[in-house]
Design an enzyme around this catalytic site. Structure first.
Site, PDB file in Angstrom:
ATOM      1  N   SER A 185      -9.842  -0.554   7.104  1.00  0.00           N
ATOM      2  CA  SER A 185      -9.270  -0.437   5.753  1.00  0.00           C
ATOM      3  C   SER A 185      -8.561  -1.664   5.201  1.00  0.00           C
ATOM      4  CB  SER A 185      -8.308   0.742   5.694  1.00  0.00           C
ATOM      5  OG  SER A 185      -9.050   1.919   5.546  1.00  0.00           O
TER       6      SER A 185
ATOM      7  N   LYS B 155       0.851  -1.201   0.000  1.00  0.00           N
ATOM      8  CA  LYS B 155       0.000   0.000   0.000  1.00  0.00           C
ATOM      9  C   LYS B 155       0.881   1.244   0.000  1.00  0.00           C
ATOM     10  CE  LYS B 155      -3.915   1.932   2.645  1.00  0.00           C
ATOM     11  NZ  LYS B 155      -4.781   1.754   3.845  1.00  0.00           N
TER      12      LYS B 155
ATOM     13  N   SER C 153      -9.693   1.816   2.870  1.00  0.00           N
ATOM     14  CA  SER C 153      -8.826   2.560   1.994  1.00  0.00           C
ATOM     15  C   SER C 153      -7.770   1.712   1.277  1.00  0.00           C
ATOM     16  CB  SER C 153      -8.104   3.644   2.801  1.00  0.00           C
ATOM     17  OG  SER C 153      -7.276   3.047   3.784  1.00  0.00           O
TER      18      SER C 153
HETATM   19  N1  GLN Z   1     -13.023   4.204   6.412  1.00  0.00           N
HETATM   20  C1  GLN Z   1     -12.409   4.553   7.650  1.00  0.00           C
HETATM   21  C2  GLN Z   1     -12.008   6.003   7.632  1.00  0.00           C
HETATM   22  O1  GLN Z   1     -12.221   6.636   6.658  1.00  0.00           O
HETATM   23  C3  GLN Z   1     -11.235   3.676   7.929  1.00  0.00           C
HETATM   24  C4  GLN Z   1     -10.003   4.054   7.220  1.00  0.00           C
HETATM   25  C5  GLN Z   1      -8.836   3.179   7.531  1.00  0.00           C
HETATM   26  O2  GLN Z   1      -8.963   2.142   8.180  1.00  0.00           O
HETATM   27  N2  GLN Z   1      -7.673   3.627   7.112  1.00  0.00           N
HETATM   28  O3  GLN Z   1     -11.483   6.501   8.565  1.00  0.00           O
END
Ligand code: GLN
Length: 470
Positions: free
Chosen positions: A178, A79, A154
């Protein structure tokens, strides 16, 4: 044989038996990336030449007859908020568009020691803020199962790379879901390790009390191999701890008591998702797992508490991107103008929203009402889990209340995007390990079930996922 359909275990066996070389394996993935990445857009950076050089080294090691680490010669993706030395690391943001990583994240150096082949860096919501990978400054990633749908986020680029057979496995990061939610949307296994099990050194900080790095793989066995390779104490991350390497205990489903939290099966869940999760639970029950209904009474407060604590920490962590220390720098008459111009132009809408929310909730006069209260809720959520873990070993819940949604469907409505995280954020607030297990498809779209474990019982939930046949 289609080399791009293999798991880590299968690819490792093939390399050892010399059925194919590491160079052939790597080339097969690079060819697939070449063919598919323009549609799926899983990768932001592809590191072809370096990958081939590493594959040659792996082949030399194999022909030397030396004992091979489990991940030697295995192509993987990282990532783009995790540093790989000498490779661009953008966090999906314009502000870091040309930023070169000056060192390796600890997870990356551990994997390199095993001889992995890094194919490239994967797309993400800017600074990992989002649930669909549409918040990337470089364009959205698409779900390989259906190109009109999001891959989740994400870590959507990592999940799409694996689901699209462009990588054997990938690393993601999980602050509020994410890793698990994109794994669920792409039909894969995704593990969010116990907080502290994996070093965060070299992970771009988002919300430091919630962030963890973990694997996205095709099988639970593969996730276990990667987890074992990357976990452990690291002197460069003071929150990391050593994982007791417990002697290989095979977990039998008949030894497990699983709790079903009633607050996770409520209005708002897609009935088809609910049905799929319930039938997966039945499958476990038939295999001997004892199923017990439990209650986590503060569940409804988890999402609001998360969306206070997360932006608060994010606003503080992102203060470093000021046009002076890192990345993009815009000119201005005075220093303040440099800050304002750089941050105004460098950050996208969601990142700006979180910085504003976080700055507001931490400001004098509002701190007690928002931030401090959210921290109290966090304590209650931790207590809820402690209570149920007196009665059960693990919890079964949906990973996400809905199926992979259409690209563009939620991007204009941040609140509806936040609601997607309702089943995943509590785990981060409590620092627990949890994974998403692929349990089948509804309307040709993948569905996942979440297994939540007790702190440092990452291996137990992975074994349980394996017992399912994942
Ligand atoms: N969707 C969640 C957020 O926007 C989690 C994001 C993540 O785990 N990086 O914060």
């Amino acid at each position: 044989m289609d080399l791009t359909k293999l798991t880590i275990v299968q690819a490792g066996q093939g390399l050892r038996k010399k059925e194919f070389s590491a160079v052939e394996l790597c080339q097969a993935y690079l060819d697939n990336i070449e063919a598919k990445n323009k549609d799926v857009f899983a990768f932001l950076t592809i590191i072809k030449d370096l990958a081939m050089q590493e594959a040659k080294k792996a082949d030399d090691l194999i022909s030397s007859g030396a004992k091979l680490p489990a991940l030697a010669g295995i192509p993987m993706a990282v990532k783009d908020n995790i540093l790989v030395k000498g490779v661009k690391c953008t966090a999906g943001s314009k502000i870091l568009e040309d930023y070169m990583a000056p060192y390796d994240a600890t997870v990356v150096s551990k994997l390199k020691k095993q001889g992995v082949i890094i194919l490239g860096k994967t797309n993400l919501d800017e600074f990992a803020m989002g649930s669909s990978t549409e918040n990337s400054a470089f364009g959205p990633t698409r779900n390989p199962h259906n190109l009109s749908r999001v891959p989740g986020g994400s870590s959507g680029g990592s999940a799409a790379a694996v689901a699209g057979d462009m990588s054997v496995f990938a690393l993601g990061s999980d602050t509020g879901g994410s890793i698990r939610q994109p794994a669920s949307f792409c039909g894969l296994v995704g593990l969010k390790p116990t907080y502290g099990a994996v070093s965060r050194y070299g992970l771009m900080a988002f919300a430091s009390s919630l962030d963890q790095i973990g694997p996205i793989t095709k099988t639970a066995e593969d996730a276990k191999i990667v987890f074992e390779a990357i976990s452990g104490k690291d002197k460069l991350d003071s929150t990391s701890v050593s994982m007791e390497s417990s002697p290989e205990k095979m977990i039998k489903p008949s030894q497990i008591k699983a709790g079903i939290p009633r607050e996770y099966f409520i209005k708002g869940i897609d009935p088809e998702v609910e049905k799929a999760v319930k039938s997966a639970i039945e499958k476990y029950e038939k295999a001997g797992v004892k199923i017990i209904e439990v209650s986590l009474p503060n569940t409804q407060y988890a999402l609001p508490a998360y969306y206070i604590i997360n932006p608060a920490e994010a606003s503080s962590n992102l203060a470093r991107y000021d046009g002076i220390k890192y990345g993009l720098s815009k000119e201005g008459k005075a220093l303040l103008d440099v800050y304002l111009e750089t941050r105004g132009q460098g950050f996208g809408a969601e990142v700006r929203r979180r910085i504003m929310l976080g700055t507001f909730t931490l400001s004098s006069g509002y701190y007690e009402a928002y931030y401090k209260r959210a921290q109290k809720v966090r304590t209650k959520i931790i207590q809820d889990f402690k209570n149920v873990f007196n009665k059960v070993d693990v919890l079964f819940t949906p990973t996400c209340p809905i199926l992979p949604f259409k690209i563009g469907e939620k991007i204009e409505d941040p609140l509806s995007m936040y609601l997607v995280d309702v089943y995943t954020v509590s785990v981060n607030l409590a620092g627990l390990p949890a994974l998403s297990l692929p349990i089948g498809q509804v309307n040709n779209l993948p569905v996942g079930m979440q297994i939540i474990g007790q702190p440092f019982e990452d291996i137990k939930i992975l074994e349980l996922a394996k017992a399912y046949g994942a």
